[in-house]
Design a protein around this motif. Structure first.
Motif, PDB file in Angstrom:
ATOM      1  N   LEU A 182      12.616   6.974  -9.340  1.00 20.26           N
ATOM      2  CA  LEU A 182      13.404   8.127  -8.615  1.00 20.26           C
ATOM      3  C   LEU A 182      12.366   9.494  -8.839  1.00 20.26           C
ATOM      4  O   LEU A 182      11.793   9.360  -7.323  1.00 20.26           O
ATOM      5  CB  LEU A 182      14.497   9.351  -9.244  1.00 20.26           C
ATOM      6  N   GLY A 183      11.090   9.159  -9.555  1.00 17.32           N
ATOM      7  CA  GLY A 183       9.914  10.102  -9.282  1.00 17.32           C
ATOM      8  C   GLY A 183       9.074   9.361  -8.787  1.00 17.32           C
ATOM      9  O   GLY A 183       8.433  10.122  -8.020  1.00 17.32           O
ATOM     10  N   GLY A 184       9.150   8.326  -8.103  1.00 16.61           N
ATOM     11  CA  GLY A 184       8.350   8.027  -7.799  1.00 16.61           C
ATOM     12  C   GLY A 184       8.341   7.828  -6.092  1.00 16.61           C
ATOM     13  O   GLY A 184       7.841   8.041  -4.951  1.00 16.61           O
ATOM     14  N   SER A 185       9.499   7.521  -5.689  1.00 15.11           N
ATOM     15  CA  SER A 185      10.169   8.305  -4.417  1.00 15.11           C
ATOM     16  C   SER A 185      10.099   9.279  -3.968  1.00 15.11           C
ATOM     17  O   SER A 185      10.281   9.744  -2.835  1.00 15.11           O
ATOM     18  CB  SER A 185      11.772   7.760  -4.585  1.00 15.11           C
ATOM     19  N   GLN A 186      10.413  10.044  -4.557  1.00 16.46           N
ATOM     20  CA  GLN A 186      10.076  11.633  -4.541  1.00 16.46           C
ATOM     21  C   GLN A 186       8.634  12.602  -4.669  1.00 16.46           C
ATOM     22  O   GLN A 186       8.659  13.060  -3.523  1.00 16.46           O
ATOM     23  CB  GLN A 186      10.487  12.561  -5.413  1.00 16.46           C
ATOM     24  N   THR A 187       7.744  11.355  -4.932  1.00 18.39           N
ATOM     25  CA  THR A 187       6.469  11.549  -4.885  1.00 18.39           C
ATOM     26  C   THR A 187       5.555  11.099  -3.547  1.00 18.39           C
ATOM     27  O   THR A 187       5.478  11.313  -2.772  1.00 18.39           O
ATOM     28  CB  THR A 187       5.084  10.860  -5.838  1.00 18.39           C
ATOM     29  N   ILE A 246       1.207  -1.107   0.155  1.00 19.88           N
ATOM     30  CA  ILE A 246      -0.191   0.033  -0.417  1.00 19.88           C
ATOM     31  C   ILE A 246       0.994   0.946   0.456  1.00 19.88           C
ATOM     32  O   ILE A 246       1.736   1.172   1.142  1.00 19.88           O
ATOM     33  CB  ILE A 246      -1.120  -0.166   1.654  1.00 19.88           C
ATOM     34  N   LEU A 247       0.745   2.113  -0.879  1.00 25.04           N
ATOM     35  CA  LEU A 247       1.693   3.804  -1.094  1.00 25.04           C
ATOM     36  C   LEU A 247       0.358   4.485  -1.163  1.00 25.04           C
ATOM     37  O   LEU A 247      -0.467   4.440  -1.469  1.00 25.04           O
ATOM     38  CB  LEU A 247       2.398   3.875  -2.562  1.00 25.04           C
ATOM     39  N   THR A 248       0.389   5.041   0.757  1.00 26.91           N
ATOM     40  CA  THR A 248      -0.690   6.401   0.582  1.00 26.91           C
ATOM     41  C   THR A 248       0.300   7.100   0.007  1.00 26.91           C
ATOM     42  O   THR A 248       1.242   7.986   1.518  1.00 26.91           O
ATOM     43  CB  THR A 248      -0.641   6.133   2.282  1.00 26.91           C
ATOM     44  N   LEU A 249       0.537   8.530  -0.614  1.00 23.60           N
ATOM     45  CA  LEU A 249       1.079   9.301  -1.078  1.00 23.60           C
ATOM     46  C   LEU A 249      -0.834  10.870  -0.822  1.00 23.60           C
ATOM     47  O   LEU A 249      -0.404  11.237   0.121  1.00 23.60           O
ATOM     48  CB  LEU A 249       1.431   9.122  -2.542  1.00 23.60           C
ATOM     49  N   LEU A 250      -0.623  10.204  -1.563  1.00 19.82           N
ATOM     50  CA  LEU A 250      -2.341  11.584  -1.592  1.00 19.82           C
ATOM     51  C   LEU A 250      -3.555  10.929  -1.643  1.00 19.82           C
ATOM     52  O   LEU A 250      -4.263  11.301  -1.882  1.00 19.82           O
ATOM     53  CB  LEU A 250      -2.240  12.545  -2.858  1.00 19.82           C
ATOM     54  N   PHE A 251      -3.480   9.313  -1.338  1.00 20.59           N
ATOM     55  CA  PHE A 251      -4.260   7.952  -3.102  1.00 20.59           C
ATOM     56  C   PHE A 251      -3.295   7.074  -1.748  1.00 20.59           C
ATOM     57  O   PHE A 251      -2.422   6.489  -1.509  1.00 20.59           O
ATOM     58  CB  PHE A 251      -3.981   8.467  -4.198  1.00 20.59           C
ATOM     59  N   SER A 252      -4.331   5.824  -2.847  1.00 20.16           N
ATOM     60  CA  SER A 252      -3.493   4.491  -2.352  1.00 20.16           C
ATOM     61  C   SER A 252      -3.343   3.655  -3.947  1.00 20.16           C
ATOM     62  O   SER A 252      -3.318   4.262  -4.450  1.00 20.16           O
ATOM     63  CB  SER A 252      -4.455   3.090  -1.585  1.00 20.16           C
ATOM     64  N   LEU A 253      -1.672   3.034  -3.708  1.00 19.60           N
ATOM     65  CA  LEU A 253      -1.193   2.099  -4.252  1.00 19.60           C
ATOM     66  C   LEU A 253      -0.773   0.731  -4.539  1.00 19.60           C
ATOM     67  O   LEU A 253       0.051   1.107  -3.304  1.00 19.60           O
ATOM     68  CB  LEU A 253      -0.101   3.840  -5.363  1.00 19.60           C
ATOM     69  N   ARG A 261      13.772  -1.633  -3.662  1.00 20.91           N
ATOM     70  CA  ARG A 261      13.639  -2.155  -2.071  1.00 20.91           C
ATOM     71  C   ARG A 261      13.369  -1.038  -0.977  1.00 20.91           C
ATOM     72  O   ARG A 261      12.522  -1.188  -0.071  1.00 20.91           O
ATOM     73  CB  ARG A 261      14.601  -3.234  -1.781  1.00 20.91           C
ATOM     74  N   TYR A 262      14.347  -0.209  -1.684  1.00 19.24           N
ATOM     75  CA  TYR A 262      14.232   0.889  -0.528  1.00 19.24           C
ATOM     76  C   TYR A 262      13.018   2.211  -0.895  1.00 19.24           C
ATOM     77  O   TYR A 262      12.156   2.384  -0.078  1.00 19.24           O
ATOM     78  CB  TYR A 262      15.007   2.249  -0.005  1.00 19.24           C
ATOM     79  N   TYR A 263      13.067   2.064  -2.109  1.00 19.39           N
ATOM     80  CA  TYR A 263      11.692   2.248  -2.542  1.00 19.39           C
ATOM     81  C   TYR A 263      10.188   1.518  -2.097  1.00 19.39           C
ATOM     82  O   TYR A 263       9.428   2.769  -1.587  1.00 19.39           O
ATOM     83  CB  TYR A 263      11.508   2.276  -3.843  1.00 19.39           C
ATOM     84  N   GLY A 270       5.700   3.204   4.457  1.00 23.72           N
ATOM     85  CA  GLY A 270       5.552   4.573   5.565  1.00 23.72           C
ATOM     86  C   GLY A 270       7.148   4.885   5.921  1.00 23.72           C
ATOM     87  O   GLY A 270       7.017   5.410   7.079  1.00 23.72           O
ATOM     88  N   ASP A 271       7.871   4.127   5.466  1.00 24.70           N
ATOM     89  CA  ASP A 271       9.544   3.800   5.755  1.00 24.70           C
ATOM     90  C   ASP A 271      10.379   5.593   5.830  1.00 24.70           C
ATOM     91  O   ASP A 271      10.318   5.372   4.437  1.00 24.70           O
ATOM     92  CB  ASP A 271      10.430   3.090   6.021  1.00 24.70           C
ATOM     93  N   LYS A 272       9.846   6.759   5.912  1.00 28.46           N
ATOM     94  CA  LYS A 272      11.014   7.623   5.790  1.00 28.46           C
ATOM     95  C   LYS A 272      12.139   7.721   5.343  1.00 28.46           C
ATOM     96  O   LYS A 272      12.752   8.576   4.336  1.00 28.46           O
ATOM     97  CB  LYS A 272      10.458   8.582   6.450  1.00 28.46           C
ATOM     98  N   LYS A 273      12.890   7.006   6.199  1.00 27.03           N
ATOM     99  CA  LYS A 273      14.344   6.790   6.285  1.00 27.03           C
ATOM    100  C   LYS A 273      14.698   5.759   4.639  1.00 27.03           C
ATOM    101  O   LYS A 273      15.384   6.885   4.240  1.00 27.03           O
ATOM    102  CB  LYS A 273      15.142   6.168   7.457  1.00 27.03           C
ATOM    103  N   ALA A 274      13.553   4.771   4.718  1.00 28.69           N
ATOM    104  CA  ALA A 274      13.669   4.083   3.004  1.00 28.69           C
ATOM    105  C   ALA A 274      13.649   4.863   2.119  1.00 28.69           C
ATOM    106  O   ALA A 274      14.565   5.074   1.019  1.00 28.69           O
ATOM    107  CB  ALA A 274      13.210   2.774   3.646  1.00 28.69           C
TER     108      ALA A 274
END
Length: 215
Positions: free
Chosen positions: A71-76, A6-13, A34-36, A42-46
Motif C-alpha cells: 500500500l505504501g509503495g502504491s501511495q508513493t 522501472i519505477l520512476t517516482l522521483l527516482f528509478s526502482l 500485479r496492479y502495483y 506508468g499505468d495510473k489506473k492500475a
C-alpha cells in the motif's frame, strides 16, 4: 527468470515480479501486487486499483506488514503521478510512513511466509530499503533504507532461496553504499553479487561496474 521493472517516482526502482508457488496470501493480494507493478510502469489506473484494493486489505488485515508495504509503495506511485507539488509531497510521505510502520509489524513468522519467492520479512525490508534510499534526501529516509538493505543483503534467509530471487537486493545495497560514499563496502557488495551463479540484469551490472573500477 526475474524480470526488470522501472519505477520512476522521483527516482528509478527495479522490482522483480514472480510469485512463489506456495504463499499464505490469497489471490486478492497477488492481484493488487500485479496492479502495483503495472503502476510502476506508468499505468495510473492500475495504481489507483492497487491503492483501492490494498486499502481494503489493510482494513481487513491491519497488522500485515506486506500489505502495508505494498500500500505504501502504491501511495508513493500516486505521489509520483500527482500534478500538484503538495500532493506529490503528502502522498509520498504517506507511502513512506506506511512502509516505515510495516517494519515495526514484522514478526518471526514473517521469516517463514513466502511472497514473490522471498521470505515476507525480506520483501518488506528490501522494498522499503530501495524506496527509502532512492527518494530525495529531504525525505530523511536514506539511513534507514541503507540499514534495511544491508540487513537484507546479509540475511541467512537468502540461503534458502534461488540466487536470481535475491540478486536485486545486493544490487541496491551496493548502489546505496555508493550513495553513502563507502567504496570498500560497495565493492564488497558488487563482488558478492557478481559471484552469484546466475546471469541477469543485476549480476551483469555488477560485473560491468567491477570491471570499470578495475576489480
Amino acid at each position: 527468470m526475474r524480470t526488470l521493472t522501472i519505477l520512476t517516482l522521483l527516482f528509478s526502482l527495479w522490482i522483480p515480479a514472480t510469485f512463489a508457488e506456495s504463499t499464505p496470501y490469497g489471490p486478492e493480494v497477488e492481484e493488487a501486487y500485479r496492479y502495483y507493478l503495472a503502476g510502476t510502469e506508468g499505468d495510473k489506473k492500475a495504481t489507483g486499483n492497487a491503492v483501492s484494493m490494498l486499502e481494503t486489505l489493510r482494513d481487513e488485515h491491519p497488522e500485515d506488514p506486506l500489505i502495508l508495504t505494498l500500500l505504501g509503495g502504491s501511495q508513493t506511485l500516486q505521489g509520483r503521478d500527482a500534478w500538484m507539488p503538495w500532493n506529490k509531497m503528502s502522498l509520498t510521505e504517506d507511502g513512506l510512513a506506511a512502509m516505515g510502520k510495516a517494519q515495526r509489524l514484522l514478526r518471526p513468522e514473517h521469516d517463514e511466509w513466502r511472497f514473490d519467492s522471498l521470505p515476507v520479512s525480506l520483501q518488506v525490508k528490501s522494498l522499503a530499503g530501495i524506496t527509502f534510499t532512492q527518494v530525495p534526501d529531504f525525505f530523511g529516509r536514506f539511513e534507514q533504507g541503507y540499514a534495511l538493505l544491508l540487513e537484507s543483503s546479509q540475511s541467512p534467509l537468502l540461503d534458502e532461496v534461488a540466487p536470481e530471487v535475491h540478486s536485486y537486493i545486493h544490487y541496491y545495497a551496493a548502489l546505496a553504499a555508493k550513495q553513502a560514499e563507502e567504496k570498500d563496502r560497495q565493492i564488497q557488495l558488487l563482488q558478492r553479487l557478481a559471484a552469484l551463479p546466475v546471469d541477469d540484469d543485476f549480476t551483469t551490472a555488477a560485473r560491468d561496474a567491477l570491471a570499470e573500477a578495475g576489480e
